[in-house]
Design a protein around this motif. Structure first.
Motif, PDB file in Angstrom:
ATOM      1  N   SER A 119      40.928  43.840  25.472  1.00  0.00           N
ATOM      2  CA  SER A 119      40.231  44.575  26.524  1.00  0.00           C
ATOM      3  C   SER A 119      39.698  45.880  25.940  1.00  0.00           C
ATOM      4  O   SER A 119      40.048  46.281  24.825  1.00  0.00           O
ATOM      5  N   SER A 158      47.957  48.885  27.769  1.00  0.00           N
ATOM      6  CA  SER A 158      47.236  47.729  27.223  1.00  0.00           C
ATOM      7  C   SER A 158      48.185  46.550  26.990  1.00  0.00           C
ATOM      8  O   SER A 158      47.790  45.397  27.146  1.00  0.00           O
ATOM      9  N   LYS A 165      47.427  39.004  31.460  1.00  0.00           N
ATOM     10  CA  LYS A 165      46.392  38.029  31.098  1.00  0.00           C
ATOM     11  C   LYS A 165      47.013  36.805  30.425  1.00  0.00           C
ATOM     12  O   LYS A 165      46.624  35.672  30.707  1.00  0.00           O
TER      13      LYS A 165
END
Length: 172
Positions: A119, A158, A165
């Motif tokens: 990302s 993160s 995800k």
């Protein structure tokens, strides 16, 4: 060498730079270590830029690039811990995140799924980490230390984002 393979060759060069800057670290030549580490960091961004801009992304590159990223970061953190260049707790947090992401990538790959693309926050985290390490190596300690404390929460965020995800991809 064809243009199609250029990003992969750049990634391989990054992997080959690892023992070079580790050697200079261990020898105590931090200026040379910083130079080769910075060169490695630059190649990290260049290979991806070329691959995306010229539509040269490949399966090998999608496997090789994150592997090179993780080997780079994990090796540099181990040396920073060994040489006591940055506070150990910072190193441990960042190292735990990198190992977690690395193992998650392997698990995702074992399940036959594609790697999770990093990302923006993950890329930002790595860019700031590279900069913080370079600043510390160049003895710009105040800004290097400050940047490490900025990197930690971004790193943790993160990792959580990546975990969500990965979970969704595996259990969907």
């Amino acid at each position: 060498m064809t243009l199609h393979n250029l990003p992969n060759y750049i990634t391989l060069a990054r992997i080959l730079l690892i023992p070079v800057y580790l050697y200079y670290f261990i020898q105590g030549n931090l200026a040379a270590a910083a130079f080769f580490f910075a060169l490695s960091a630059i190649t990290d961004f260049v290979d991806g830029f070329i691959a995306r801009k010229y539509n040269l992304e490949s399966k090998v590159g999608k496997l090789l690039d994150p592997l090179a990223d993780k080997i780079t970061i994990i090796s540099i953190l181990l040396v920073l811990i060994y040489l006591n260049i940055i506070p150990r707790m910072l190193s441990y947090v960042i190292l735990a995140r990198e190992i977690f992401i690395f193992l998650s990538g392997i698990i995702t790959y074992i399940y036959g799924l594609n790697f999770i693309n990093p990302s923006f926050i993950g890329k930002l985290s790595i860019a700031l980490l590279y900069l913080a390490i370079a600043l510390k190596l160049l003895n710009i300690n105040y800004f290097g230390n400050l940047l490490f404390y900025i990197v930690i929460p971004i790193n943790i965020y993160s990792a959580v984002d990546y975990s969500i995800k990965a979970y969704k991809r595996i259990f969907k």
